[in-house]
Design an enzyme around this catalytic site. Structure first.
Site, PDB file in Angstrom:
ATOM      1  N   SER A 138       0.844  -1.194   0.000  1.00  0.00           N
ATOM      2  CA  SER A 138       0.000   0.000   0.000  1.00  0.00           C
ATOM      3  C   SER A 138       0.880   1.245   0.000  1.00  0.00           C
ATOM      4  CB  SER A 138      -0.919  -0.002   1.218  1.00  0.00           C
ATOM      5  OG  SER A 138      -0.147   0.250   2.376  1.00  0.00           O
ATOM      6  N   LYS A 139       0.225   2.380  -0.105  1.00  0.00           N
ATOM      7  CA  LYS A 139       0.886   3.699  -0.185  1.00  0.00           C
ATOM      8  C   LYS A 139       2.010   3.866   0.833  1.00  0.00           C
ATOM      9  CE  LYS A 139      -0.924   6.041  -3.491  1.00  0.00           C
ATOM     10  NZ  LYS A 139       0.107   5.808  -4.507  1.00  0.00           N
ATOM     11  N   ARG A 140       1.776   3.332   2.035  1.00  0.00           N
ATOM     12  CA  ARG A 140       2.800   3.588   3.058  1.00  0.00           C
ATOM     13  C   ARG A 140       4.111   2.846   2.782  1.00  0.00           C
ATOM     14  NH1 ARG A 140       2.582  -0.439   6.886  1.00  0.00           N
ATOM     15  NH2 ARG A 140       0.888  -1.909   6.463  1.00  0.00           N
TER      16      ARG A 140
END
Ligand code: GLU
Length: 321
Positions: free
Chosen positions: A250-252
């Site tokens: 994911s984005k993180r």
């Protein structure tokens, strides 16, 4: 053999979804099958034409071409769910008439309270079945009075639903853990499980190859195939692409979309080869191959059950080569 990639146009093409598209494409091209692109845009608030255009552009950039799709049409079209609403409507009526579905008048607020109570009491949080017992006449009276119900599928009680997943082997769910799913929302739009089944059946999809996040939808879908009198396809659920900490990428974790990697200067050949290697191996020792050669060697049975970690170092290595 007919397979499909069915993205929801509500954002960028995530590399995990790109890998799902790639595996479908490799499977189709390696077996002279048909690769269908279907746009699942029935979530009106979230779907945009810009996102659809971006997904098509990213797939083309990767070298994944399709034989039937929203831009080129085909014999089982249209290929955008928003243009198929009449079909869902007619199959929903069929299910209602056969008693396989019923109108549900429960409000969101009421459903929330029921859910909280069930969770607090340690019961499964699925739909309690409040409207299950309404007769068709009672429902018609309320509709005539101006209420706008959703339509729910009546999940048969006390049954096992089993299927042999091409990647994961035997999978079994008991229907007691499955609440009656909404198949048509109160605003008239079909829910994913229902639209996907109607489309996969009418588009004569033979193999549904998709992310493992959909595995718990599969028993609901199999029951819908049965109720509609369709034969279910084979299912293959691919392990999700993970970040270095083994949670879904994911984005993180950094860049996640095909367009971000393109902007960073990665070549499509590198991304395709690297994505193919997550959970599958072409064998033969040569690590990087032209996409057509990957297709020639590809086999769904050889796809691994465990999750693959997305490692940008390895992608960079592929890109240098
Ligand atoms: N629109 C769904 C998704 O993007 C498709 C799932 C499926 O392949 O059935 O997750």
């Amino acid at each position: 053999m007919r397979v499909r990639f069915a993205p929801s146009p509500s954002g960028h093409l995530h590399v995990g979804n790109a890998r799902t598209a790639l595996f479908n494409w490799l499977f189709a091209r390696g077996a002279s099958g048909t690769f269908i692109l279907r746009i699942e845009d029935t979530n009106v608030e979230r779907s945009t034409r810009e996102s659809e255009a971006a997904i098509l552009r990213d797939l083309r950039w990767l070298g994944l071409d399709w034989d039937e799709g929203p831009d080129i049409g085909g014999p089982r079209g249209p290929y955008r769910q928003s243009e198929r609403l009449h079909l869902y409507e007619s199959y929903a009526s069929e299910l209602l008439n056969a008693g396989h579905a019923y109108h549900c008048f429960c409000s969101t607020a009421q459903l929330d309270i029921e859910r909280q109570t069930a969770l607090a009491e340690g019961r499964p949080a699925h739909y309690a079945g409040t409207c299950r017992r309404l007769t068709r006449e009672q429902a018609d009276v309320r509709i005539a009075a101006g209420e706008r119900p959703a339509i729910r599928f009546r999940v048969p009680e006390g049954r096992d639903v089993a299927f042999k997943d091409v990647v994961r082997g035997d999978v079994r769910f008991h229907t007691d853990v499955i609440g009656d799913p909404i198949i048509v929302r109160a605003d008239g739009h079909p829910a994913y499980n229902f639209a996907a089944v109607v489309d996969d059946a009418l588009m004569e999809v033979t193999h549904v190859v998709r992310g493992e996040d959909h595995i718990s939808n599969t028993p609901r879908q199999i029951l819908l195939y049965e109720a509609l009198g369709f034969t279910p396809p084979a299912f293959a659920h691919l392990a999700l692409v993970m970040g270095p900490d083994h949670s879904p990428l994911s984005k993180r974790h950094g860049a996640t979309s095909v367009s971000e990697f393109r902007s960073k200067g990665y070549l499509p050949e590198a991304l395709v080869n690297y994505l193919a290697l997550i959970g599958w191996s072409p064998g033969g020792g040569d690590e990087l191959l032209p996409i057509d050669e990957l297709a020639r060697r590809f086999s769904l049975d050889a796809v691994g059950v465990s999750a693959g970690v997305f490692d940008e170092e390895k992608l960079a290595w592929a890109n240098r080569h």
